[in-house]
Design a protein around this motif. Structure first.
Motif, PDB file in Angstrom:
ATOM      1  N   SER A 186       0.837  -1.196   0.000  1.00  0.00           N
ATOM      2  CA  SER A 186       0.000   0.000   0.000  1.00  0.00           C
ATOM      3  C   SER A 186       0.869   1.242   0.000  1.00  0.00           C
ATOM      4  N   ASP A 187       0.291   2.355  -0.422  1.00  0.00           N
ATOM      5  CA  ASP A 187       1.039   3.612  -0.479  1.00  0.00           C
ATOM      6  C   ASP A 187       1.437   4.104   0.909  1.00  0.00           C
ATOM      7  N   HIS A 212       9.361  -8.234  -1.140  1.00  0.00           N
ATOM      8  CA  HIS A 212       8.345  -7.591  -1.957  1.00  0.00           C
ATOM      9  C   HIS A 212       7.253  -8.601  -2.277  1.00  0.00           C
ATOM     10  N   PRO A 213       6.017  -8.369  -1.812  1.00  0.00           N
ATOM     11  CA  PRO A 213       4.897  -9.289  -2.108  1.00  0.00           C
ATOM     12  C   PRO A 213       4.435  -9.082  -3.551  1.00  0.00           C
ATOM     13  N   ILE A 214       5.221  -9.568  -4.475  1.00  0.00           N
ATOM     14  CA  ILE A 214       5.060  -9.189  -5.880  1.00  0.00           C
ATOM     15  C   ILE A 214       3.724  -9.647  -6.456  1.00  0.00           C
ATOM     16  N   ILE A 215       3.233 -10.785  -6.015  1.00  0.00           N
ATOM     17  CA  ILE A 215       1.959 -11.239  -6.570  1.00  0.00           C
ATOM     18  C   ILE A 215       0.812 -10.336  -6.110  1.00  0.00           C
ATOM     19  N   ARG A 220      -3.127  -5.977  -7.305  1.00  0.00           N
ATOM     20  CA  ARG A 220      -3.686  -4.664  -6.969  1.00  0.00           C
ATOM     21  C   ARG A 220      -3.274  -3.587  -7.964  1.00  0.00           C
ATOM     22  N   ASP A 221      -2.644  -4.028  -9.044  1.00  0.00           N
ATOM     23  CA  ASP A 221      -2.254  -3.107 -10.108  1.00  0.00           C
ATOM     24  C   ASP A 221      -1.395  -1.970  -9.566  1.00  0.00           C
TER      25      ASP A 221
END
Length: 452
Positions: A186-187, A212-215, A220-221
């Motif tokens: 999230s931002d 990094h939770p890349i998936i 979440r684009d």
């Protein structure tokens, strides 16, 4: 007239306030011992200083004056494991005074060791669930002893920096010198991360790597490359970085899932050409001052499948070989389509098999191998994404897994899932689970194995 002028001059002189001293240097540091705070103070005055007084929540120290300058260092007791209110005051013999107030975290634990034979790097969540508005009670399966969690899951309280200091105090006090920050959901995590950098003193003692939770980012684009810019910003300014072969470590959670999710994989092919090409883009984005990152994907069951001759070379295979090491997450024993309960022994066996299969794959392809171990699993009370998965967590189970990790890691550390995932029940952060306070039992388990 002359007498009147003299009187006015005298009255003006008597009404002049005495000059206040000036504290020109005021520094506090947390030494490598518990319940102590060191200080460096310089006070200067136009007149003779009478005394300088330093006060913490646990002790008051007075330094006598006699000159116009006091330049001193020392240490005094403070309340360990919390932020102390510190007051420093100085007075001169003619009545001048100045007072400065500060807040300072003080260790509860002495540093166990700066260098250990084998380290553990817990995955540390900077978020809860990426934006839902459930409460902690609806997601958590236990109670943190002192967590920075607000009432809504969506708001990981970025302002409770005392709790963050305490987390790293607990780690350092139990021989854990590395931490893997889960970043990119999230931002708001970007602000959280910068707050760690700017406000949390003990954060700078940790060797930091990123997960990094890349998936999740693709689902979440998210703009992953903006998150990578923040990662490099944080790492470029640090003295302590988690490295392998002097290269900063980046772990990718759910990497193999990018290939197995048909919709996501097609998006990647359309945009980058292949998963292997995406790895090249990621490597370039995470390079810092011509130093390549050490990329470590979560390869799921690829290692076991390869060992069992149940996997042919494909884009996932090529993408993994374009990285530098391999790891994994949970064994999948409890996952859909058959979520449910497993005995601790069955759960241990499944993680051990994943460790052995991934290590064999790594050796055959000249890749580093970093295990990932669990204390158990329990998301039965998680009302957000829980699927009634359960393998009873315990320090003994974590210890069994740690022994296997020490034996089979090709580097000098292992990942641990997790420091604070209270939604899936594999937290090692001190707190209460199933009505019993477990304190630092998980940390002591890992500390006992830091000598390898």
């Amino acid at each position: 007239d002359e007498r009147t002028d003299e009187t006015d001059d005298h009255e003006t002189e008597s009404e002049t306030e005495p000059a206040s001293p000036e504290i020109t240097t005021l520094e506090f540091q947390i030494p490598d011992e518990d319940d102590k705070l060191t200080y460096e103070i310089t006070v200067q005055a136009a007149d003779i200083l009478e005394e300088v007084r330093i006060e913490t929540d646990a002790e008051i120290e007075t330094i006598s004056g006699g000159d116009s300058t006091i330049d001193t260092t020392g240490s005094l007791l403070a309340e360990g494991g919390q932020i102390n209110d510190i007051t420093v005051s100085a007075t001169t013999v003619d009545g001048g005074d100045v007072t400065v107030e500060r807040e300072q975290y003080v260790r509860e634990f002495a540093v166990h060791a700066d260098d250990v034979a084998f380290d553990f790097s817990p995955h540390y969540l900077l978020f809860w669930d990426g934006g839902r508005t459930k409460t902690f009670d609806e997601a958590g399966v236990g109670i943190p002893k002192s967590g920075p969690y607000s009432q809504t899951v969506a708001d990981f309280d970025r302002h409770n920096w005392e709790a963050f200091e305490r987390h790293f105090d607990w780690m350092r006090g139990h021989g854990i010198n590395r931490v893997t920050l889960n970043f990119g959901e999230s931002d708001t995590e970007r602000d959280t991360l910068r707050m760690y950098r700017d406000e949390v003193e003990l954060f700078h003692e940790m060797e930091v790597e990123f997960s990094h939770p890349i998936i999740q980012a693709f689902r979440r684009d998210r703009d992953i490359f903006t998150d990578y810019e923040v990662m490099t910003e944080i790492l470029a300014g640090r003295d302590n970085i988690g490295t392998i072969d002097d290269r900063h470590v980046i772990y990718f959670w759910g990497f193999s899932g990018l290939y197995h999710d048909d919709e996501l994989y097609q998006q990647i092919v359309d945009k980058y050409g292949s998963l292997e090409a995406l790895v090249g883009e990621i490597r370039a984005a995470l390079t810092i001052e011509e130093t390549d990152p050490f990329l470590v994907p979560d390869i799921g069951d690829l290692g076991e499948a390869w060992v069992n001759h149940d996997h042919e070379p494909d884009d996932l295979y090529d993408a993994v070989l374009a990285c530098d090491g391999v790891s994994h997450w949970d064994s999948g024993l409890l996952n859909p389509p058959n979520p449910g309960e497993a005995s601790p022994q069955a759960y241990f066996d499944s993680i051990r098999d994943r460790i052995l299969g991934t290590r064999e794959f790594a050796d055959a392809h000249e890749l580093a191998y970093i295990p990932c171990i669990f204390s158990g699993f329990d998301d039965r009370d998680n009302e957000i994404w829980g699927e009634d998965r359960f393998a009873e967590p315990s320090p003994d189970l974590l210890g069994q897994m740690a022994d296997v990790a020490v034996e089979h890691s090709t580097v000098d550390f292992s990942f641990v899932a997790t420091w604070n995932d209270w939604a899936e029940g594999h937290m090692i952060e001190p707190g209460t689970y199933d009505g019993e306070e477990f304190g630092t039992a998980y940390l002591e388990t890992l500390r006992d194995r830091t000598e390898g």
